[in-house]
Design an enzyme around this catalytic site. Structure first.
Site, PDB file in Angstrom:
ATOM      1  N   ASP A 341      45.736  23.274  57.356  1.00 43.43           N
ATOM      2  CA  ASP A 341      46.198  24.555  57.872  1.00 43.43           C
ATOM      3  C   ASP A 341      46.225  24.477  59.398  1.00 43.43           C
ATOM      4  O   ASP A 341      45.671  23.540  59.990  1.00 43.43           O
ATOM      5  CB  ASP A 341      45.252  25.662  57.399  1.00 43.43           C
ATOM      6  CG  ASP A 341      45.670  27.025  57.910  1.00 43.43           C
ATOM      7  OD1 ASP A 341      46.874  27.311  57.900  1.00 43.43           O
ATOM      8  OD2 ASP A 341      44.784  27.794  58.331  1.00 43.43           O
ATOM      9  N   ASP A 624      42.940  27.021  55.539  1.00 48.35           N
ATOM     10  CA  ASP A 624      43.065  28.354  54.979  1.00 48.35           C
ATOM     11  C   ASP A 624      42.190  29.360  55.709  1.00 48.35           C
ATOM     12  O   ASP A 624      41.440  30.120  55.113  1.00 48.35           O
ATOM     13  CB  ASP A 624      42.743  28.383  53.479  1.00 48.35           C
ATOM     14  CG  ASP A 624      43.720  27.545  52.688  1.00 48.35           C
ATOM     15  OD1 ASP A 624      43.283  26.900  51.748  1.00 48.35           O
ATOM     16  OD2 ASP A 624      44.902  27.548  53.011  1.00 48.35           O
TER      17      ASP A 624
END
Length: 647
Positions: A341, A624
């Site tokens: 991410d 995330d």
């Protein structure tokens, strides 16, 4: 939300009907196996099975030695040692995994005992999160978590923290079709369970609950899959098979060889053979063969592997990385692809002023006052070395910039009497505050917001009121925007008649403001990330950014961490919409070239991992929205966040 609506909501009968049709708003928990069964599963390891077989054989040999040759109780030391090695290896693995499972259970507990404001029977009432059903009209305020997926009915200055799904902490949501973002990960008028309202407020109608929500799909997708074997599992399986074949082959050769030796002796012809003596010889031969099998088994191997993995598991826990299955700890050492991410993993997850471009003649006290009083954010000084932002992170970045220059915003704000204020809204794209300025001793109007909007208030007699030309500011803005940065413009004006600055529709009607300048705000890359990326790529590990952010921002971050260079083309980047539209065959052909996937949803990441595994890659997934970046460092030390399924 200029147009007001009267929402009736569901009736009690409709609530029952909806719950029966769509289910409750709770996530299905995976039924765990009993502890005894989990413990017995530890004995299914191939090496452990070999040791158990060796234990049986060793016990048989020891019994033979004890009864036939009267060797004493020490004959059983070998089987006792093997038994101890088996119990220690399985016990340690069971203990550490149970400890990790308990921590996972704490993290995965869904708190359904939160009350939400819901319109039912034409009245506003409060219901528990788990009692919300499809069709409910829910009212949300700043700071509240979204309880279910739904479509916005009304939204005022709404920004949602989608880090749990896309990794993005600030996503603008609206009901105005003209403001919809075509490339948004989720529709601009749609909010999802598990996200939270970081600014503004809204009313929305529930469309999905429980497992049917986007968060529910992610929750289901991360459940552990025991069918996936790590590279170490496969290597140990191969080793166990090789040990079994070789030891059995040697044992067979021992038996055959000793029989040949016995029968080639002239004294042991078939006519004169002493079958009692032969029986003893044969039994002794079998005992020797069994001993060979037992000796060939490395009793210390399972314990060595278990202790090594347990140490790695403890090291990961010490850095707040939970690993559910012990064998997953070695996966990162064999990783060939890292899917990471952006926000909070590659970046610091804290908006920071990258650069300022102010008029040289503007008093610094005026700049500090404009940032301190024309804001709704606060700083938490619990940790004086690293204050945190309470409220809008972009506004907080301005206060942190002041703090970094030795200026505390709070005394300035407290000394300035607010006469009027227009809070920021996505419709206006600016915020305005009229204060009795302590520095000037007069009413001063401060405006901040989108630079192109703020500049429209800074003209008088056809002249742009600034020491720097508007063209120079626009050129600087273009530079910042190309670097995927957020920009804020500032302006001020001394006001003689405070009553005539705001119209009835809540907009400024004042011109002739002096343009102060602009700031460029970004979420800076973590200092150690570029070097980590280069080391991973040098080691042959592919790195792919998978983020919910815009293509421009994702590409700029990739450039800053040296993942994107002049040789990269459109083939190296794809959006979530394009990714979803392509077939598996098309993606398998292109997946090796991809470096950036923007506007990605959690299900896109799951599909990406699956496709990479089909190509034989060992995939590590990190991010995330977390506030640390352990995976890139872990790749260099052989630890692991998991194999994309076990963590």
């Amino acid at each position: 939300m200029a147009e007001k609506h009267h929402y009736k909501g569901l009736t009690d009968a409709q609530v029952l009907e909806s719950r029966a049709k769509h289910g409750e708003n709770s996530l299905s928990s995976v039924e765990g196996e009993p502890l005894w069964k989990q413990f017995l599963e530890k004995f299914t390891d191939p090496i452990i099975i070999i040791l158990l077989v060796a234990l049986v054989f060793s016990f048989g040999v020891s019994t033979y030695e004890f009864t036939v040759h009267n060797t004493g109780i020490h004959a059983f030391l070998e089987p006792v040692g093997i038994l101890f090695a088996v119990l220690l290896a399985t016990g340690v693995a069971f203990y550490f995994e149970q400890k990790a499972n308990k921590q996972f259970e704490i993290l995965n507990q869904v708190n359904d005992d939160i009350y939400y404001k819901v319109i039912r029977n034409e009245r506003i009432t409060q219901v528990l999160k788990k009692d919300i059903v499809v069709g409910d009209v829910v009212i949300l305020e700043t700071g509240e978590e979204v309880p279910a997926d739904g479509e916005l009915l009304e939204a005022v200055s709404l920004h949602v923290n989608e880090s749990t799904l896309t990794g993005e902490p600030m996503v603008h949501k609206t009901t105005n079709p003209a403001d919809f973002e075509a490339e948004a990960t989720y529709p601009s008028n749609y909010i999802c369970r598990g996200t939270s309202v970081s600014d503004g407020h809204c009313i929305f109608e529930v469309k999905k609950v429980g497992d049917a929500t986007e968060y529910g799909k992610v929750f289901e997708g991360v459940q552990i899959d025991n069918s996936v074997k790590t590279p170490l599992n496969e290597q140990l399986d191969h080793l166990a098979g090789m040990i079994t074949k070789i030891s059995y082959a040697i044992a067979a050769l021992v038996i055959v060889g000793r029989l040949i030796v016995y029968f080639t002796n002239p004294a042991n012809s078939l006519d004169t053979i002493d079958w009692v003596s032969f029986g003893g010889y044969l039994l002794n031969t079998v005992m020797i063969a069994i001993t060979v099998v037992v000796v060939a088994v490395p009793e210390g191997l399972p314990m060595s592997v278990t202790l090594s993995l347990a140490y790695s598991m403890r090291s990961m826990m010490a850095t707040n990385n939970l690993v559910r299955k012990m064998h997953a700890c070695e996966t990162m050492g064999a990783t060939t692809v890292i899917c990471t991410d952006k926000t909070g993993t590659l970046t610091q997850n804290q908006m920071t002023i990258y650069e300022t471009f102010f008029n040289a003649g503007i008093d610094e006290k005026l700049i500090a006052e404009s940032m301190a009083v024309n804001s709704t954010a606060y700083l938490d000084f619990t940790d004086k070395d690293k204050p945190s932002v309470l409220g809008n992170p972009t506004e907080g970045a301005l206060l942190l910039w002041l703090y970094g220059k030795g200026t505390n915003y709070l005394p300035i704000r407290e000394e300035s009497e607010v006469l009027q204020q227009l809070t920021f809204s996505t419709e206006r794209k600016y915020m305005a505050t009229l204060v009795q300025s302590p520095s000037l001793g007069k009413p001063v109007l401060y405006v901040k917001g989108a630079p192109e909007i703020v500049m429209t208030f800074c003209h008088e007699g056809g002249k742009f009121l600034s020491d720097i030309s508007q063209a120079d500011f626009e050129a600087k803005l273009l530079q910042y925007q190309n670097q995927a940065m957020r920009t804020i413009g500032f302006a001020y004006k001394v006001i003689d008649d405070p009553k005539a600055i705001i119209s009835e529709n809540g907009k400024l009607v004042v011109n002739g403001l002096h343009f102060i300048g602009i700031t460029a705000i970004s979420d800076p890359v973590r200092p150690d990330v570029p070097a980590s990326i280069e080391e991973c790529m040098h080691a042959g590990i592919q790195v792919k950014i998978v983020t919910g952010d815009t293509p421009g921002t994702a590409r700029e971050i990739a450039r800053q961490i040296h993942l994107w260079d002049d040789t990269c083309t459109d083939r190296n980047q794809i959006t979530g919409v394009e990714f979803a539209a392509m077939s598996d065959a098309e993606l398998l052909d292109r997946i090796g070239d991809l470096r950036v996937i923007s506007r990605a949803r959690p299900l896109d990441k799951a599909r990406l991992v699956n496709l990479l595994q089909q190509k034989g890659e060992v995939v590590a997934v990190t991010g995330d929205g977390t506030n640390d970046a352990p995976a890139l460092k872990a790749a260099q030390v052989g630890l692991s966040m998991g194999d994309g399924t076990s963590v």
